[in-house]
Write an enzyme that holds these catalytic residues in place. Structure first.
Site, PDB file in Angstrom:
ATOM      1  N   LYS A 165      34.889  32.736  -8.886  1.00  0.00           N
ATOM      2  CA  LYS A 165      33.418  32.857  -8.939  1.00  0.00           C
ATOM      3  C   LYS A 165      33.023  34.239  -9.446  1.00  0.00           C
ATOM      4  O   LYS A 165      32.108  34.389 -10.230  1.00  0.00           O
ATOM      5  CB  LYS A 165      32.798  32.650  -7.551  1.00  0.00           C
ATOM      6  CG  LYS A 165      32.727  31.217  -7.112  1.00  0.00           C
ATOM      7  CD  LYS A 165      31.765  31.028  -5.955  1.00  0.00           C
ATOM      8  CE  LYS A 165      32.205  31.699  -4.674  1.00  0.00           C
ATOM      9  NZ  LYS A 165      33.423  31.160  -4.060  1.00  0.00           N
ATOM     10  N   GLY A 224      28.838  35.451   5.303  1.00  0.00           N
ATOM     11  CA  GLY A 224      28.872  34.539   4.167  1.00  0.00           C
ATOM     12  C   GLY A 224      28.209  35.111   2.931  1.00  0.00           C
ATOM     13  O   GLY A 224      28.790  35.146   1.852  1.00  0.00           O
ATOM     14  N   GLN A 225      26.982  35.602   3.089  1.00  0.00           N
ATOM     15  CA  GLN A 225      26.203  36.009   1.922  1.00  0.00           C
ATOM     16  C   GLN A 225      26.432  37.489   1.590  1.00  0.00           C
ATOM     17  O   GLN A 225      26.821  38.274   2.450  1.00  0.00           O
ATOM     18  CB  GLN A 225      24.719  35.747   2.175  1.00  0.00           C
ATOM     19  CG  GLN A 225      24.425  34.277   2.455  1.00  0.00           C
ATOM     20  CD  GLN A 225      22.941  33.999   2.562  1.00  0.00           C
ATOM     21  OE1 GLN A 225      22.272  33.824   1.568  1.00  0.00           O
ATOM     22  NE2 GLN A 225      22.422  33.972   3.771  1.00  0.00           N
ATOM     23  N   MET A 235      31.687  30.598   9.485  1.00  0.00           N
ATOM     24  CA  MET A 235      30.749  29.519   9.813  1.00  0.00           C
ATOM     25  C   MET A 235      31.216  28.589  10.923  1.00  0.00           C
ATOM     26  O   MET A 235      30.390  28.037  11.649  1.00  0.00           O
ATOM     27  CB  MET A 235      30.439  28.691   8.561  1.00  0.00           C
ATOM     28  CG  MET A 235      29.770  29.475   7.480  1.00  0.00           C
ATOM     29  SD  MET A 235      28.385  30.411   8.097  1.00  0.00           S
ATOM     30  CE  MET A 235      28.389  31.752   6.938  1.00  0.00           C
ATOM     31  N   CYS A 248      23.440  31.172   8.928  1.00  0.00           N
ATOM     32  CA  CYS A 248      24.881  31.470   8.814  1.00  0.00           C
ATOM     33  C   CYS A 248      25.359  32.607   9.713  1.00  0.00           C
ATOM     34  O   CYS A 248      26.516  32.624  10.101  1.00  0.00           O
ATOM     35  CB  CYS A 248      25.272  31.736   7.364  1.00  0.00           C
ATOM     36  SG  CYS A 248      24.423  33.101   6.591  1.00  0.00           S
ATOM     37  N   MET A 249      24.497  33.571  10.026  1.00  0.00           N
ATOM     38  CA  MET A 249      24.997  34.755  10.739  1.00  0.00           C
ATOM     39  C   MET A 249      24.316  35.047  12.067  1.00  0.00           C
ATOM     40  O   MET A 249      24.692  35.986  12.757  1.00  0.00           O
ATOM     41  CB  MET A 249      24.825  36.009   9.860  1.00  0.00           C
ATOM     42  CG  MET A 249      25.625  36.015   8.599  1.00  0.00           C
ATOM     43  SD  MET A 249      27.293  35.398   8.777  1.00  0.00           S
ATOM     44  CE  MET A 249      27.961  36.484  10.001  1.00  0.00           C
TER      45      MET A 249
END
Ligand code: SF4
Lengths: 775, 78
Positions: free
Chosen positions: A91, A401-402, A364, A180-181
């Protein structure tokens, strides 16, 4: 050959190379291709290389982007970044390829008589500001809301918070990091009183064991996983994968242990039971640095609108905790967790061995859990009982995650209850914000309002009449989208969507604002290891696409708050960051000055006297420790971390006769979250063109399902039709199906349940009950 | 004018030799993986015949264990 043929040919060669790399990535977890990338660059090219963080995941790899004639033509790993040391995943290498997508949003679009009309940006911003003002005038300031992102930059998050909380005076600001967090945050706060991991990625170079809890790092944190594999090839290091599904991470690990969904709570307690029973407790560490507490149990699951919960912590002693753990002997837990007694004891023995350094990783699987805060607490319990914490190679490490879930959502605080320093409920924190923002303190409300799920429920109920989303795609990513899509389509709510590409969320917008992408603006991100990274604008955005921070400022000015936003268009990122830094001054969270971040590939906060702090709470490394001991958990008033008594409780919805399968959802390496960027990168899209439903082969056989056959996955909320996948990417346990959520044409979140952790309010995307049948 | 990409697996311990051998073939571009025993290879030839000859040359390299095709593209002649 004419120029266009040469260009086309070199493009195809690049595509061919990327296809090969992507194919390799699907065969070898964590495979990396590095500096040779440069060799694909046309001879004689005069490239200008600029540094920044990767646009995608929370690992936060350093990238170098090569530009020529105003265009980004190459991406390579930044060899100076200690995160990735020059390496990138698939990615990462391909990221800039989405910018040129044909359907890029270049101009503002305003819905007129049911049709989108291209509109000058200034006019669209007038419409947004007017609508916000009139809505506030008619319905009050809590009728407008903003929903931002862990992909927003630090300045974007900061300006959003200042506009909503400081200027307008509403706490109606939340972000997709809630999805997510949030459990990681409440886990840190309840155990340590301070958010974010104590360790750093260098732990990988020191640990003997990596235990991953419900975390497919080979696909989700590939560069970190490759660093772990590298250590494995060099020294005696072991990876233990503890999960509900066999993934690429499992096959690359030394041991894969599978558990029944939700029973991780019981197993973590069983590990603590064993640690105590075998006298592996680090007594002096626990006596000096830990307290024991319990909280409310049977909290519910937030399934009903307006659900509220506040925990009531109560101190207990070690003996009471030991007594509580009696329900969690490996023998008892094995019966419902489907993990053997031997495997539970094996896991405990790793943590219990005083001569082995252990890092636990999770993301997650632990956070998106109706008892997510508890699960975070329980992993900390294990590390606290054994004293394996805050030391190189020893520690619990909650991965994010982000790319800026930490830097923006958590540190700037784009949650309803947060301020850039502290929380809205705290008078001192409000006073500090009011001072720096130059607003009266009464302006900042002291009560949090809507967390993400409740915010969209409030849209559905008609309470929120204006919502502005930015860098996020909630109509693909929220749980139970079947409720929230019609909610957002209601006349009662005016929807503004700011994004780079059209999405199912922008499809319901009244105004679509064209956002500048990552390298088309300057910015700062903060990654999983507390590293803040800066980048300069590298290329011009197309058309009228504009940085979100600047669009917020323009709207703020139009609403009459110009004096609070005195930033210049050219230097607003710098000016905002310098203002924001004041919130974190001091040895506990000092942020590096911009000059340092411009020069270096990031710095880890607390940044004190010109130095990053790699291990917090350890007096050897952390200058904020002041209790005269080796460790100081200074987030808590008495300097002690909390070991929490948290029981196993069932999931809100379990497989039954009507809906006999667990549904687990997640991600794949090729795609970034809802796919709005990566599905526009041809090589990634070709490698993984659509979602699928993964079966255990025994279940597939029993149902007579063949690979590729269309399957209808139905829950009590809705259904989704997807092709079956058997023995391909991953292997769920029997009685479970897995679906990735990146595909907007196969909306699995129509099926998921909007139950959440009562403490963090983070939804559980990993567990609900479904039936499956041939479509 | 075919452009093809392959994954080339070297004989154990002979990754460097394979990189060198492939780089000596002017129609080949090679990107070795940093942390796995595998190379991504792109070939760029003027026609199928040349491509076939090149493939035979590659397959004759001693340090190559296995060559697997990933993608094939054809671009128009100039
Ligand atoms: S691991 Fe994450 S940060 Fe690193 S290159 Fe891949 S997507 Fe980007």
């Amino acid at each position: 050959m004419d120029q266009s043929v040469t260009n086309r040919r070199s493009f195809i060669k690049k595509m061919a190379m990327l296809s090969a790399m992507t194919a390799a990535a699907s065969m070898f977890p964590g495979i990396l291709f590095a500096s040779e990338q440069e060799k694909g660059i046309p001879k004689g090219a005069n490239l200008d290389w600029k540094k920044g963080p990767c646009r995608f995941c929370g690992v936060g790899c350093g990238i170098l982007v090569g530009t020529e004639n105003g265009k980004a033509v190459a991406v390579k790993g930044d060899p100076n970044s200690s995160v990735n040391k020059g390496l990138l995943c698939v990615k990462g290498y391909h990221q800039t390829m989405c910018i040129q997508s044909k359907d890029r949003l270049k101009h503002a679009l305003v819905k007129k008589n049911g049709k989108y009309v291209e509109t000058p940006l200034a006019e669209a911003l007038d419409i947004v500001a007017n609508k916000m003002k009139t809505t506030i005038a008619q319905h009050g300031k809590d009728s407008v809301a903003m929903y931002t992102s862990g992909q927003s930059t630090i300045p974007e998050g900061y300006v959003a918070s200042k506009l909503m909380k400081g200027a307008i005076g509403t706490n109606n600001l939340d972000c997709n990091a809630r999805l997510c967090m949030a459990s990681a945050v409440t886990g840190f706060l309840t155990t340590f009183g301070a958010d974010e991991p104590m360790g750093c990625y260098e732990d990988i170079d020191h640990a003997d064991y990596f235990i991953t809890w419900g975390n497919n790092m080979a696909e989700m944190h590939p560069v970190l996983f490759s660093r772990m594999l590298e250590q494995k090839s060099r020294r005696d290091v072991k990876i233990i994968d503890f999960a509900t599904r066999t993934t690429r991470s499992s096959t690359a690990s030394d041991r894969s242990i599978l558990f029944e969904p939700q029973t991780d709570l019981a197993i973590a307690n069983a590990i603590c039971y064993e640690i105590i029973k075998n006298k592996w407790v680090n007594k002096s560490f626990v006596e000096k640095h830990c307290n024991f507490s319990k909280g409310i149990t049977n909290m519910g699951y937030g399934l009903e609108d307006n659900y509220e919960f506040t925990d009531k912590p109560e101190k207990i002693n070690f003996e009471a905790y030991k007594e509580f753990l009696k329900d969690y002997s490996p023998e008892k837990v094995s019966k419902y967790s489907k993990v053997s007694v031997m495997d539970i004891k094996y896991l405990a023995s790793i943590y219990g061995d005083p001569n082995k350094k252990v890092v636990s990783y999770w993301c997650m699987g632990v956070n998106q859990h109706t008892r997510g805060t508890w699960m975070n607490n329980l992993i900390y319990n294990i590390h606290l009982l054994t004293g394996k914490i805050s030391k190189p190679g020893d520690g619990p490490f909650s991965l994010t995650g982000q790319p800026s879930a930490c830097g923006t959502a958590r540190e700037v605080g784009t949650f309803t209850h947060k301020l850039p320093h502290g929380v809205v409920m705290n008078q001192k924190d409000r006073e500090l914000a009011a001072k720096i923002w130059k607003v009266p303190v009464e302006k900042i409300p002291s009560k949090p309002t809507y967390h993400a799920t409740e915010m969209f429920r409030a849209v559905d109920r008609g309470e929120i009449k204006f919502i502005w989303t930015q860098a996020t795609n909630p109509l693909v990513s929220l749980p139970k989208t079947g409720r929230y899509r019609p909610a957002m389509e209601k006349e009662s709510c005016f929807v503004v969507v700011s994004d780079v590409f059209p999405t199912p969320t922008s499809d319901v917008a009244d105004v679509i604002l064209p956002a500048a992408w990552h390298i088309e603006k300057s910015g700062l991100y903060g990654n999983s290891e507390r590293r803040t990274q800066h980048w300069d604008k590298m290329v011009e955005a197309p058309g009228e696409a504009t940085a979100d921070a600047w669009m917020f400022i323009e709207v703020a000015k139009r609403m009459g708050y110009g004096d609070l936003f005195p930033y210049s268009k050219e230097n607003h990122v710098e000016e905002i960051y310098n203002e924001y830094r004041q919130f974190h001054e001091g040895s506990k969270h000092g942020m590096a000055p911009l000059e340092v971040l411009k020069k270096e590939s990031g710095a880890i906060w607390p940044y004190v006297e010109g130095k990053s702090t790699q291990w917090r709470f350890n007096a050897k490394y952390d200058p904020a420790c002041s209790n005269g001991e080796a460790f100081h958990f200074y987030g808590k008033p008495d300097g002690k971390a909390v070991i929490w008594q948290r029981p196993f409780e069932d999931a809100p919805e379990k497989p039954d006769a009507e809906y006999p399968f667990w549904l687990n959802t997640g991600r794949v390496i090729e795609h970034w979250h809802t796919g709005s960027m990566t599905r526009r990168i041809p090589v990634l899209h070709q490698a993984m063109p659509n979602a699928y439903v993964e079966f255990h082969p025994d279940d597939a056989k029993a149902l007579g399902v063949r690979n590729g056959e269309n399957i209808k996955v139905t829950s009590r909320r809705g259904y989704c039709v997807l092709p079956a996948s058997i023995n391909e990417r991953g292997l769920p346990t029997k009685g479970q199906v897995f679906v990735p959520f990146f595909d907007e044409n196969m909306l699995i979140n129509d099926v998921t349940l909007d139950a959440f952790c009562p403490i963090s309010k983070e939804p559980d995307y990993k567990k609900c009950a479904v039936k499956v049948e041939k479509a | 004018m075919p452009i093809k990409s392959y994954l080339a697996h070297p004989v154990s311990g002979q990754k460097e030799e394979l990189i060198m051998a492939l780089r000596n073939l002017k129609q080949c571009e090679v990107v070795p993986a940093e942390n796995q025993n595998i190379l991504a290879v792109v070939t760029d030839t003027s026609d199928e015949k040349e491509e076939q000859i090149l493939k035979e040359k590659i397959e004759a390299i001693n340090s190559l264990k296995l060559l697997s095709l990933v993608s094939g593209f054809n671009t128009p002649h100039n």
